[in-house]
Scaffold this active site. Structure first.
Site, PDB file in Angstrom:
ATOM      1  N   ARG A  50       0.771  -1.179  -0.017  1.00 31.69           N
ATOM      2  CA  ARG A  50       0.030   0.153   0.032  1.00 31.69           C
ATOM      3  C   ARG A  50       1.002   1.218  -0.150  1.00 31.69           C
ATOM      4  O   ARG A  50       0.627   2.251  -0.777  1.00 31.69           O
ATOM      5  CB  ARG A  50      -0.976   0.029   1.292  1.00 31.69           C
ATOM      6  CG  ARG A  50      -1.736   1.427   1.379  1.00 31.69           C
ATOM      7  CD  ARG A  50      -3.062   1.238   2.106  1.00 31.69           C
ATOM      8  NE  ARG A  50      -3.047   0.421   3.243  1.00 31.69           N
ATOM      9  CZ  ARG A  50      -2.438   0.735   4.403  1.00 31.69           C
ATOM     10  NH1 ARG A  50      -1.682   1.995   4.445  1.00 31.69           N
ATOM     11  NH2 ARG A  50      -2.359  -0.021   5.322  1.00 31.69           N
ATOM     12  N   TYR A 102     -15.743  16.622 -15.916  1.00 35.28           N
ATOM     13  CA  TYR A 102     -16.007  15.012 -16.121  1.00 35.28           C
ATOM     14  C   TYR A 102     -16.992  14.808 -14.978  1.00 35.28           C
ATOM     15  O   TYR A 102     -17.048  15.411 -13.932  1.00 35.28           O
ATOM     16  CB  TYR A 102     -14.752  14.265 -15.633  1.00 35.28           C
ATOM     17  CG  TYR A 102     -15.404  12.817 -16.016  1.00 35.28           C
ATOM     18  CD1 TYR A 102     -15.314  12.144 -16.930  1.00 35.28           C
ATOM     19  CD2 TYR A 102     -15.097  12.269 -14.548  1.00 35.28           C
ATOM     20  CE1 TYR A 102     -15.564  10.872 -16.671  1.00 35.28           C
ATOM     21  CE2 TYR A 102     -15.549  10.767 -14.405  1.00 35.28           C
ATOM     22  CZ  TYR A 102     -15.590  10.132 -15.719  1.00 35.28           C
ATOM     23  OH  TYR A 102     -15.824   8.768 -15.729  1.00 35.28           O
ATOM     24  N   ASP A 174      -6.859  18.622 -15.336  1.00 31.71           N
ATOM     25  CA  ASP A 174      -7.127  17.195 -15.672  1.00 31.71           C
ATOM     26  C   ASP A 174      -6.874  16.981 -17.299  1.00 31.71           C
ATOM     27  O   ASP A 174      -7.337  17.643 -17.883  1.00 31.71           O
ATOM     28  CB  ASP A 174      -8.666  16.998 -15.574  1.00 31.71           C
ATOM     29  CG  ASP A 174      -9.294  15.534 -15.816  1.00 31.71           C
ATOM     30  OD1 ASP A 174      -8.513  14.821 -16.663  1.00 31.71           O
ATOM     31  OD2 ASP A 174     -10.090  14.998 -15.426  1.00 31.71           O
ATOM     32  N   LYS A 199      -7.800   5.909 -20.049  1.00 35.67           N
ATOM     33  CA  LYS A 199      -8.185   6.473 -21.351  1.00 35.67           C
ATOM     34  C   LYS A 199      -6.792   6.258 -21.965  1.00 35.67           C
ATOM     35  O   LYS A 199      -6.219   5.440 -22.339  1.00 35.67           O
ATOM     36  CB  LYS A 199      -8.604   7.865 -20.940  1.00 35.67           C
ATOM     37  CG  LYS A 199      -9.796   8.328 -20.155  1.00 35.67           C
ATOM     38  CD  LYS A 199     -11.078   7.395 -20.318  1.00 35.67           C
ATOM     39  CE  LYS A 199     -11.694   7.412 -18.876  1.00 35.67           C
ATOM     40  NZ  LYS A 199     -12.243   8.333 -18.395  1.00 35.67           N
TER      41      LYS A 199
HETATM   42  C1  LIG Z   1     -12.559   8.823 -17.295  1.00 33.55           C
HETATM   43  C2  LIG Z   1     -12.079  10.401 -16.718  1.00 33.55           C
HETATM   44  C3  LIG Z   1     -12.263  10.584 -15.302  1.00 33.55           C
HETATM   45  C4  LIG Z   1     -12.466   9.512 -14.118  1.00 33.55           C
HETATM   46  O1  LIG Z   1     -11.442   8.553 -14.367  1.00 33.55           O
HETATM   47  P1  LIG Z   1     -11.685   7.037 -14.014  1.00 33.55           P
HETATM   48  O2  LIG Z   1     -10.432   6.382 -14.254  1.00 33.55           O
HETATM   49  O3  LIG Z   1     -12.998   6.557 -14.762  1.00 33.55           O
HETATM   50  O4  LIG Z   1     -11.891   6.886 -12.503  1.00 33.55           O
HETATM   51  C5  LIG Z   1     -11.617  11.766 -15.127  1.00 33.55           C
HETATM   52  N1  LIG Z   1     -11.586  12.730 -15.844  1.00 33.55           N
HETATM   53  C6  LIG Z   1     -11.761  12.726 -17.170  1.00 33.55           C
HETATM   54  C7  LIG Z   1     -11.560  13.733 -18.197  1.00 33.55           C
HETATM   55  C8  LIG Z   1     -12.143  11.432 -17.657  1.00 33.55           C
HETATM   56  O5  LIG Z   1     -12.401  11.317 -19.038  1.00 33.55           O
END
Ligand SMILES: *Cc1c(COP(=O)(O)O)cnc(C)c1O
Length: 390
Positions: A50, A102, A174, A199
């Site tokens: 962890r 998001y 982000d 992604k």
């Molecule tokens: C998918 C996504 C998230 C969240 O990520 P997870 O891996 O699904 O928890 C946050 N910001 C953006 C822009 C995303 O496309």
């Protein structure tokens, strides 16, 4: 290998990837262990997975170098990474978000962290004056997304970072929609970069993960302590899978960028499409900012693989999607395969219809995640679907 001053694609393959010492294995082993033998009382490099694991460390080193940060902290999901940022705040603090972030970011703030007396503001961060007017002495974090999902609005990272510095706020970007191949926010003045590894960074739609990168040691130390304390860690196996995917990040992103650019220009020529949202078109309202801040490692302007289109009605959007053959109807994005999503009923369904319409997320809007298939096959697929709507 001395990895100083190496270019992006070289770093993505080699950084944190020195061949393993025991057998010289070029592909690194996955350290599937929860605990580690200690040499003496409290004498160790790793003690418990962890707190840290070598497979995770390798991934963190690699992505830190791609984002030009000092350190990175990997998480079990993008949302775990975002939630850990929230733990930098205390009750009474305020945070400003890009208004159409998001959906999960909106949900975790409004339904969970608001209970701890953290105040949120949802601002159109393409408007620098609106941002300046919202910042006050309690504002500790400004959290932006650019391009935004699914309207592809562009926020000026450099200008926003100047505003944040003046007000002593932490700027979080982000960067999920761009990947470090297309945009490196730390070089534009951001303090923390966040990614959903799910992604583009992983790119093969087979794991969930998240990461935070910073160039400030005090922020890295705090976030690492939060990661260890709340236990929002990824498995060594998932870290290894992402690491493997990063080796092809440059070739994948080049192809995503190229395919989407061609497809956006093809879509623009169709009269049946009411509106198209893609920062690479010179008709896009923030095209010049995108051109300036979205640069590939060779310094060329790039626009990513996401394209949104408005077909004018729900009926048309449904018919269009039904007629597609290669594009799969699914949430998520950034994988090698092309996907199509209907934000109003899928990713953004939890937002009230009135607010959705204000943001431009109409019932006729579709978001395309352009994959790396043959671009002519993709265009023919779209052409066929366009011909089915009237
Ligand atoms: C998918 C996504 C998230 C969240 O990520 P997870 O891996 O699904 O928890 C946050 N910001 C953006 C822009 C995303 O496309």
């Amino acid at each position: 290998m001395n990895k100083k001053n190496k270019k992006f694609s070289t770093k993505s393959i080699h950084k944190g990837q020195e061949p393993e010492k025991l057998y010289g294995s070029v592909s690194l082993p996955i350290y599937l262990t929860s605990t580690f033998q200690q040499k003496e009382f409290a004498e160790y490099e790793y003690d418990y997975s962890r707190a840290g694991n070598p497979t995770r460390t390798n991934l963190e080193k690699n992505i830190a170098s791609l984002e030009e940060g000092k350190g990175a902290i990997a998480f079990g999901s993008g949302m775990a990474a975002i939630s850990s940022i929230m733990h930098l705040l205390s009750s009474g603090d305020e945070i400003i978000f890009t208004r159409n972030v998001y959906g999960g970011t909106y949900r975790v703030m409004e339904q969970i962290y608001s209970k701890f007396s953290i105040k949120s503001h949802w601002v159109d961060t393409t408007d620098l004056n609106a941002l300046k007017q919202t910042i006050n002495n309690n504002t500790k974090i400004v959290f932006i997304e650019t391009p935004t999902n699914p309207m592809m609005e562009i926020c000026d990272i450099k200008e926003i970072s100047k505003i944040c510095k003046k007000s002593k706020c932490i700027l979080v970007v982000d960067n999920t929609f761009m990947s470090p191949h297309n945009q490196r926010p730390l070089t534009l003045g951001a303090d923390i970069v966040m990614h959903s590894l799910t992604k583009y960074l992983n790119g093969h739609s087979d794991i969930i993960g998240g990461i935070l990168v910073s160039n400030k040691q005090n922020i890295i130390d705090k976030l690492r302590f939060i990661q260890m304390s709340v236990g929002a860690v990824p498995s060594p196996f998932d870290c290894w899978i992402v690491q493997r995917s990063l080796k092809t990040l440059s070739v994948r992103m080049n192809q995503h960028n190229k395919n989407a650019y061609e497809i956006a220009h093809f879509l623009q020529s169709s009269k049946k499409i009411k509106a198209i949202f893609y920062p690479g078109l010179n008709t896009h309202s923030n095209h010049t900012i995108a051109q300036r801040q979205q640069l590939n490692p060779d310094g060329e302007s790039v626009f990513g693989g996401m394209v949104s289109i408005d077909l004018g009605s729900l009926v048309k959007a449904k018919k269009f999607v039904k007629s597609l053959d290669i594009f799969t109807l699914a949430e998520s994005l950034g994988g090698v395969e092309s996907l199509v999503c209907h934000p109003a009923s899928m990713t953004h369904a939890s937002i009230p219809k009135k607010v959705r319409n204000q943001l431009g997320i109409t019932d006729g809007l579709l978001r395309l995640s352009i994959g790396i298939e043959d671009v002519n096959d993709l265009i023919n697929d779209l052409k066929k679907a366009i011909n089915k709507i009237n």
